[in-house]
Scaffold this active site. Sequence first.
Site, PDB file in Angstrom:
ATOM      1  CE  LYS A  58      25.486 -53.016   5.133  1.00  0.00           C
ATOM      2  NZ  LYS A  58      26.378 -53.494   4.043  1.00  0.00           N
ATOM      3  N   GLY A 172      17.224 -65.587  -6.382  1.00  0.00           N
ATOM      4  CA  GLY A 172      15.944 -65.244  -6.993  1.00  0.00           C
ATOM      5  C   GLY A 172      14.930 -64.711  -5.992  1.00  0.00           C
TER       6      GLY A 172
END
Lengths: 217, 217
Positions: A58, A172
């Site tokens: 990050k 998903g």
Amino acid sequence: MRPNYAVALDVPLSPEVVEELRGEAWGVKIGIPLLLRVGVANTRELVRGWENVICDLKLADVESTMVSTVEALGGLCGGVIAHALVGRDGALDGLKRSLEENKVSLYLLVSMSHKGWDDSTLEAALKVAEAVDPEGLVGPATRPWVLRRVREAFPHKLILSPGVGAQGASPGDGLCAGADVEIVGRTIYTSPDPVEALRKIKTYAQEKLMSCEGTAP
Amino acid sequence: MRPNYAVALDVPLSPEVVEELRGEAWGVKIGIPLLLRVGVANTRELVRGWENVICDLKLADVESTMVSTVEALGGLCGGVIAHALVGRDGALDGLKRSLEENKVSLYLLVSMSHKGWDDSTLEAALKVAEAVDPEGLVGPATRPWVLRRVREAFPHKLILSPGVGAQGASPGDGLCAGADVEIVGRTIYTSPDPVEALRKIKTYAQEKLMSCEGTAP
């Protein structure tokens, strides 16, 4: 579409498990906690043979520190994740140049997966990303509308999506909202059987993908 | 007011030099590049005896990763720096709790020192900081008007200020704009005589402070 996964390694797993995960995953994401715990050399050994090694520190610092950080990783990473919001001049422009020289891909994080992240900065982050032109983007599976906006802004870039599992999104969710790769960490590395955990996630995602394909962006 | 300095160690200096700097500085700031290069244990050895050890990993991640990162530092740091803009829920609130349990101070970065940083987020960052109530703040010496705003918002907090030297601000600029401690890195660690470089910076800052005191916030 095949459900692609990156396994987030925040803690070390045994070399045998990591090797078995390699056969099931698109890539591996290396975090700061792992690097601090086992060191750069041992981490390199652990992910030897993986095609996509994404170092997720990050990065959100000035140019010189980000470049120095990537140098200290000594070729471990095929890609690194940085915050788009640090901006270009004195930060991402220089990082991008340095990464290009070293053939390392840049992935820009434009929105995060936790509740406290303020998406009023999303358009500014996307604008920075458009100018920097990274290899790919990172956006949250926990807020599909954000991910759809990222996909709309970048129709042809690779999008990585964290937030599946412990953080609340279902396998998903990110793929259906336009991501190419979902990132899963705790659900895999805290499981007594990480490889089986990943397989289950992929099966679940595959079913979800069948129901969303055609409607996905 | 005495000019207080934190020495940013992005690269290792010899133990003798680090020890001599200790006598001249308020504290030492440890960056990711150093930690990756020499490891946590060697870094701890290098800064043994320092009163204020600030670990500046520019934490900007979800709660679990930030907490795990600080755990991996194993008590090295008396304080850590995190980006205010990651927000509270699922990020800074949990980090703060964990740090309190371990008696580590939190410093929130609300604005950065490089040109590309977008200060349109400043008020949002200050608002997060007000709610999180950290030990101190971090703001840029390169933009005194920002620092004055940070001091106005936090009259009684410790403010650390990077940007002096290689990044363009002069010694004393941050202190005159309301900071308690200026952070200097490259000017010191790239000097052939780091201790003398720090002394010169302090002398310069002392003179500047004499001219601004009374007018400073």
